[in-house]
Design a protein around this motif. Structure first.
Motif, PDB file in Angstrom:
ATOM      1  N   LEU A 649     -25.998 -16.737  -0.314  1.00 30.85           N
ATOM      2  CA  LEU A 649     -26.648 -17.880  -1.022  1.00 30.85           C
ATOM      3  C   LEU A 649     -25.858 -18.940  -0.509  1.00 30.85           C
ATOM      4  O   LEU A 649     -25.026 -19.897  -1.133  1.00 30.85           O
ATOM      5  N   ASP A 650     -26.340 -19.371   0.614  1.00 31.51           N
ATOM      6  CA  ASP A 650     -26.013 -20.738   1.272  1.00 31.51           C
ATOM      7  C   ASP A 650     -24.371 -20.674   1.402  1.00 31.51           C
ATOM      8  O   ASP A 650     -23.921 -21.922   1.044  1.00 31.51           O
ATOM      9  N   ASN A 651     -23.723 -19.588   1.752  1.00 31.29           N
ATOM     10  CA  ASN A 651     -22.282 -19.516   2.024  1.00 31.29           C
ATOM     11  C   ASN A 651     -21.600 -19.759   0.367  1.00 31.29           C
ATOM     12  O   ASN A 651     -20.221 -19.882   0.459  1.00 31.29           O
ATOM     13  N   ARG A 652     -22.254 -19.853  -0.516  1.00 27.86           N
ATOM     14  CA  ARG A 652     -21.331 -20.001  -1.969  1.00 27.86           C
ATOM     15  C   ARG A 652     -20.976 -18.739  -2.313  1.00 27.86           C
ATOM     16  O   ARG A 652     -19.689 -18.953  -3.025  1.00 27.86           O
ATOM     17  N   ILE A 653     -21.392 -17.475  -1.951  1.00 26.89           N
ATOM     18  CA  ILE A 653     -20.497 -16.413  -2.353  1.00 26.89           C
ATOM     19  C   ILE A 653     -20.184 -15.447  -1.106  1.00 26.89           C
ATOM     20  O   ILE A 653     -20.832 -15.483  -0.065  1.00 26.89           O
ATOM     21  N   ARG A 654     -19.008 -15.069  -1.154  1.00 29.19           N
ATOM     22  CA  ARG A 654     -18.294 -14.426  -0.007  1.00 29.19           C
ATOM     23  C   ARG A 654     -17.990 -13.174  -0.443  1.00 29.19           C
ATOM     24  O   ARG A 654     -16.979 -12.973  -1.273  1.00 29.19           O
ATOM     25  N   LEU A 655     -18.300 -12.196   0.113  1.00 29.38           N
ATOM     26  CA  LEU A 655     -17.808 -10.660  -0.303  1.00 29.38           C
ATOM     27  C   LEU A 655     -16.764 -10.180   1.115  1.00 29.38           C
ATOM     28  O   LEU A 655     -17.403 -10.253   2.101  1.00 29.38           O
ATOM     29  N   GLN A 656     -15.641  -9.597   0.359  1.00 33.43           N
ATOM     30  CA  GLN A 656     -14.683  -9.137   1.510  1.00 33.43           C
ATOM     31  C   GLN A 656     -14.242  -7.804   1.312  1.00 33.43           C
ATOM     32  O   GLN A 656     -13.975  -7.572   0.304  1.00 33.43           O
ATOM     33  N   VAL A 657     -13.979  -6.867   2.367  1.00 38.19           N
ATOM     34  CA  VAL A 657     -13.322  -5.957   2.081  1.00 38.19           C
ATOM     35  C   VAL A 657     -12.335  -5.657   3.307  1.00 38.19           C
ATOM     36  O   VAL A 657     -12.680  -5.735   4.428  1.00 38.19           O
ATOM     37  N   THR A 658     -11.163  -5.186   2.870  1.00 34.93           N
ATOM     38  CA  THR A 658     -10.117  -4.856   3.802  1.00 34.93           C
ATOM     39  C   THR A 658      -9.562  -3.329   3.816  1.00 34.93           C
ATOM     40  O   THR A 658      -9.643  -2.901   2.686  1.00 34.93           O
ATOM     41  N   ALA A 659      -8.962  -3.186   5.020  1.00 32.56           N
ATOM     42  CA  ALA A 659      -8.411  -1.803   5.020  1.00 32.56           C
ATOM     43  C   ALA A 659      -7.097  -2.236   5.653  1.00 32.56           C
ATOM     44  O   ALA A 659      -7.228  -2.077   7.129  1.00 32.56           O
ATOM     45  N   ASP A 660      -5.929  -2.266   5.201  1.00 30.20           N
ATOM     46  CA  ASP A 660      -4.576  -2.435   5.950  1.00 30.20           C
ATOM     47  C   ASP A 660      -4.041  -1.008   5.907  1.00 30.20           C
ATOM     48  O   ASP A 660      -4.204  -0.172   5.171  1.00 30.20           O
ATOM     49  N   ASN A 661      -3.166  -0.862   7.159  1.00 31.96           N
ATOM     50  CA  ASN A 661      -2.501   0.250   7.407  1.00 31.96           C
ATOM     51  C   ASN A 661      -3.551   1.384   7.501  1.00 31.96           C
ATOM     52  O   ASN A 661      -3.408   2.431   6.728  1.00 31.96           O
ATOM     53  N   LEU A 662      -4.752   1.197   8.424  1.00 33.53           N
ATOM     54  CA  LEU A 662      -5.825   2.194   8.194  1.00 33.53           C
ATOM     55  C   LEU A 662      -5.610   3.743   8.443  1.00 33.53           C
ATOM     56  O   LEU A 662      -6.247   4.367   7.751  1.00 33.53           O
ATOM     57  N   PHE A 663      -4.452   3.863   9.242  1.00 32.61           N
ATOM     58  CA  PHE A 663      -4.144   5.073   9.678  1.00 32.61           C
ATOM     59  C   PHE A 663      -3.221   5.786   8.735  1.00 32.61           C
ATOM     60  O   PHE A 663      -2.581   6.945   9.081  1.00 32.61           O
ATOM     61  N   ASN A 664      -2.632   4.940   7.665  1.00 33.37           N
ATOM     62  CA  ASN A 664      -1.689   5.427   6.553  1.00 33.37           C
ATOM     63  C   ASN A 664      -0.304   5.755   7.221  1.00 33.37           C
ATOM     64  O   ASN A 664       0.240   6.805   6.922  1.00 33.37           O
ATOM     65  N   TYR A 665       0.132   4.735   7.959  1.00 36.59           N
ATOM     66  CA  TYR A 665       1.547   5.300   8.652  1.00 36.59           C
ATOM     67  C   TYR A 665       2.463   4.783   7.498  1.00 36.59           C
ATOM     68  O   TYR A 665       2.305   3.878   6.800  1.00 36.59           O
ATOM     69  N   THR A 666       3.588   5.667   7.193  1.00 33.54           N
ATOM     70  CA  THR A 666       4.648   5.224   6.500  1.00 33.54           C
ATOM     71  C   THR A 666       6.054   5.900   6.852  1.00 33.54           C
ATOM     72  O   THR A 666       5.958   6.820   7.807  1.00 33.54           O
ATOM     73  N   ASP A 667       7.072   4.965   6.394  1.00 39.72           N
ATOM     74  CA  ASP A 667       8.420   5.745   6.842  1.00 39.72           C
ATOM     75  C   ASP A 667       9.215   5.232   6.013  1.00 39.72           C
ATOM     76  O   ASP A 667       9.836   4.145   5.546  1.00 39.72           O
ATOM     77  N   ALA A 668       9.314   6.173   4.673  1.00 44.76           N
ATOM     78  CA  ALA A 668      10.054   5.980   3.366  1.00 44.76           C
ATOM     79  C   ALA A 668      11.644   5.391   3.803  1.00 44.76           C
ATOM     80  O   ALA A 668      12.155   4.828   2.970  1.00 44.76           O
ATOM     81  N   ALA A 669      12.293   6.239   4.624  1.00 49.87           N
ATOM     82  CA  ALA A 669      13.535   5.965   4.902  1.00 49.87           C
ATOM     83  C   ALA A 669      13.918   4.744   5.549  1.00 49.87           C
ATOM     84  O   ALA A 669      15.034   3.861   5.147  1.00 49.87           O
ATOM     85  N   HIS A 670      13.004   4.033   6.242  1.00 49.11           N
ATOM     86  CA  HIS A 670      13.388   2.727   7.129  1.00 49.11           C
ATOM     87  C   HIS A 670      12.385   1.682   6.575  1.00 49.11           C
ATOM     88  O   HIS A 670      12.949   0.620   6.796  1.00 49.11           O
TER      89      HIS A 670
END
Length: 691
Positions: A649-670
């Motif tokens: 709609l002439d740039n009035r509406i913007r939809l965005q989807v993000t996926a951070d840490n896509l491969f699910n890396y975690t290190d609870a201790a550090h």
């Protein structure tokens, strides 16, 4: 280090030999205006200091919600998680980097760290980053560098926008803002609400991050009264509430914390003639926390504490454009800081004054020279002089050489001078240097001290930490629609303030205070490359090599005075020079790669970002102050972030989807602040006002 310099040189010079320029593509960057390096508006190409600029479009493309998310993806910056999320720059910890909001310092540091997650990015126009000391202009805390968050823009047409974002961990963000412009100025207001249920990593029985919610409001009014007078009035308010719990003796304790941050600024500019600009700034800030802990079953009080800090700064600045090649900047200011807190015996206050002067000289089309100094006087420690000199030379249309040398400093804070804390549950005490001698003598008279291990008369003197920093680099456009920069840095820091046990109590626990002891050196190199491919694709990458050394400890290693336990034979042996890794929480290698696709015709914006950090020392298990065992390191890791947005709609509406840490890396201790894979979806509605 030499082999890395040679490697970078081998990679660099072939690009220069086959260089070609594209002045149309580079024109936007060449005409970009920056303010942090000189405290006044200058064309970026004319400033002899490397300035990293992150603009609003880059921030929006990432889908970031808070400042720490943006800075985590920048070359040469590491996000730390000690008492909040801080930023490490050129191997120097968070307390050595000054965080500014529209040129004024944000307060409310805990153990030296200013929590970057307090700052939402929805109304940020750009972020300017200078690496290396800028104490010659900004005084204390600018020893490692400055990050200036700029919210103003010079829009000629008003705009209104609203965003709703929902993501993993039941995270909500609601944001709305409007800017109204009129012939003589503009008015803007922005509000943000953020809420999350927190998350747990791995097999943790309690959440790694507990639920919290925060509200931020900001407003700004600019008005041109006539051709000579201009005023800017701005204000910001932040309020956060968090609910946590822990178990004590089999009983659950609820921990409720309130945190608030408010500031206001008034700027008056008077330009009687084209060559002169007078500027008066008045800045006030207040930061407060209120924590209450009580047992869940009977509501009995377990502990309560409060912390309130005030900051007031009037400042006058004069800019004189003496001729086409010389601009003189000078200023004078006063700072009043005060503090009331549970862990301080009475209300504390600091008073300081400063003067600064700077000469910006362009002796020829190719040369740019910046020389300046600042003198700070303080009622608690000796005065500080902070000089700096920077120079750049444009060899040709596609290559520029830069170099700078400067002194930075960081003043002792309230905690290091006046803290008075007794941990009744554990048994130790921490006392600021101004109180340490009297407190220990009182404890000694009461029969609470077994022995004293430090000369009490020397404790009252605590000097400011200081550094000499050297930076040298190249900036070039070695190929069509491309840029490449390299920077070498060296920081030598002295009078580091360290925590030391100065006495032993009869309960066998210690009394701690602060002393000037260590000297450290950090050095390394950074490379950044940005390349546009055709009209839709852009690729950018960065790499940093870093070495951070405790000078005194390294001398002991060379003298075979530091020992370790061999992991194969389990026998004690001398630690070799090759095994000396450096300071804790510093990675030798870090890199990032960013690929972006934009298509204005389709209204599409997609990007993929890869962030890598090599292993770093985390804990000292054998007491030799060196990370040397495998179990003492946090493993190297990489995270992959993805975002895609579509406009309608002439740039009035913007939809965005993000996926951070896509491969699910975690290190609870550090890294407890790094959650697993996080998805978000956002919709923004915006429109420009009628002219």
């Amino acid at each position: 280090m030499l082999k890395y310099i040679v490697l970078l040189g081998c990679l660099w010079w072939p690009w220069i030999l086959f260089a070609q320029t594209d002045t149309v593509a580079d024109n936007k960057i060449l005409q970009e205006v920056v303010v942090t390096a000189t405290r006044n508006e200058q064309l970026r190409q004319k400033v002899p200091i490397a300035v990293t600029v992150i603009n609003k479009e880059q921030i929006r493309s990432m889908g970031a919600m808070h400042l720490d998310q943006v800075l985590a993806e920048q070359t040469g910056l590491f996000i730390t998680s000690n008492h909040g999320t801080g930023v490490q720059m050129q191997g120097l910890e968070a307390e050595y980097t000054l965080i500014l909001l529209d040129g004024e310092p944000l307060i409310g540091r805990t153990a030296g760290t200013l929590d970057l997650s307090r700052i939402v990015v929805s109304n940020i126009e750009r972020i300017e980053i200078i690496k290396g000391p800028v104490s010659s202009l900004y005084g204390s805390d600018a020893l490692a560098g400055v990050i200036n968050i700029i919210t103003s823009n010079k829009a000629t047409r008003g705009r209104t926008n609203a965003t709703v974002r929902y993501g993993s961990n039941n995270t909500w963000q609601l944001d709305a803002g409007t800017q109204a412009t009129y012939e003589e100025g503009s008015f803007s207001v922005n509000g943000n609400y953020f809420s999350t249920k927190g998350y747990s990593i791995g097999d943790a029985t309690t959440p790694s991050v507990f639920p919290y919610h925060a509200v931020t409001g900001q407003t700004r009014w600019e008005h041109n009264w006539n051709g000579k007078w201009q005023s800017i009035l701005s204000g910001r308010y932040f309020d956060q509430r968090a609910a946590a719990y822990f178990d004590n003796g089999g009983k659950r304790v609820l921990d409720n914390t309130k945190e608030s941050d408010a500031n206001a600024a008034l700027v008056l500019r008077y330009k009687p003639v084209e060559a002169w600009t007078h500027q008066l700034r008045l800045y006030y800030s207040r930061y407060a926390t209120d924590e209450k802990m009580e047992y869940q079953d009977d509501k009995q009080l377990y502990d309560a504490s409060f912390f309130t800090q005030y900051y007031l700064k009037p400042e006058y600045q004069f800019d004189w454009m003496m001729n086409k090649t010389n601009t003189l900047t000078a200023g004078v200011g006063y700072i009043r800081e005060s503090l009331e807190a549970t862990r301080y015996d009475e209300k504390m206050a600091f008073n300081s004054g400063y003067v600064f002067v700077q000469e910006n000289w362009h002796p020829g089309e190719a040369w740019s020279i910046l020389v300046g100094a600042r003198f700070d006087t303080h009622n608690q420690y000796p005065g500080q002089v902070s000089p700096k000199a920077s120079v750049s030379y444009k060899i040709n249309d596609y290559l520029k050489v830069l170099g700078s040398v400067g002194r930075g400093y960081r003043a002792p804070d309230f905690r290091q001078l006046y803290l008075h804390f007794n941990n009744a549950a554990v048994g130790y005490s921490v006392v600021g240097t101004r109180l340490a001698a009297d407190v220990i003598r009182q404890m000694q008279a009461a029969g609470e001290i077994k022995n004293i291990g430090y000369d009490l008369d020397k404790l009252s003197t605590l000097n400011a930490e200081s550094s000499w920093s050297y930076n040298a680099g190249l900036q070039s456009t070695p190929w069509k629609k491309g840029q490449a920069n390299v920077n070498f840095f060296l920081n030598k820091v002295s009078n580091l303030i360290d925590t030391r046990a100065i006495a032993q109590k009869t309960n066998d626990f210690s009394v701690y205070s602060y002393v000037n002891v260590n000297r450290i050196t950090t050095y390394g190199a950074e490379v950044e490359i940005n390349q546009a491919i055709q009209k839709n694709w852009q690729v950018a990458g960065g790499y940093q090599y870093l070495m951070a050394i405790d000078d005194e400890l390294l001398k002991k290693v060379k003298r075979d005075e530091v020992f370790t336990v061999d992991e194969d034979t389990h026998q004690t042996r001398v630690l070799t020079r090759r095994e000396y890794f450096g300071l804790f929480n510093r990675s030798h290698h870090a890199a990032n790669l960013k690929i972006r696709y934009t298509n204005a015709l389709w209204g599409l914006d997609a990007n993929l970002r890869v962030i890598y950090r090599s292993k770093y020392g985390f804990v000292d298990e054998n007491g030799n102050n060196v990370p040397d065992r495998k179990s003492e390191f946090a493993a190297g890791y990489a995270t992959v972030n993805f975002a895609v947005a579509k406009r309608f709609l002439d740039n009035r509406i913007r939809l965005q989807v993000t996926a951070d840490n896509l491969f699910n890396y975690t290190d609870a201790a550090h890294i407890p602040t790094l959650p697993g894979r996080v998805f978000t979806a956002a919709v923004t509605y915006s429109f420009a006002h009628a002219k």
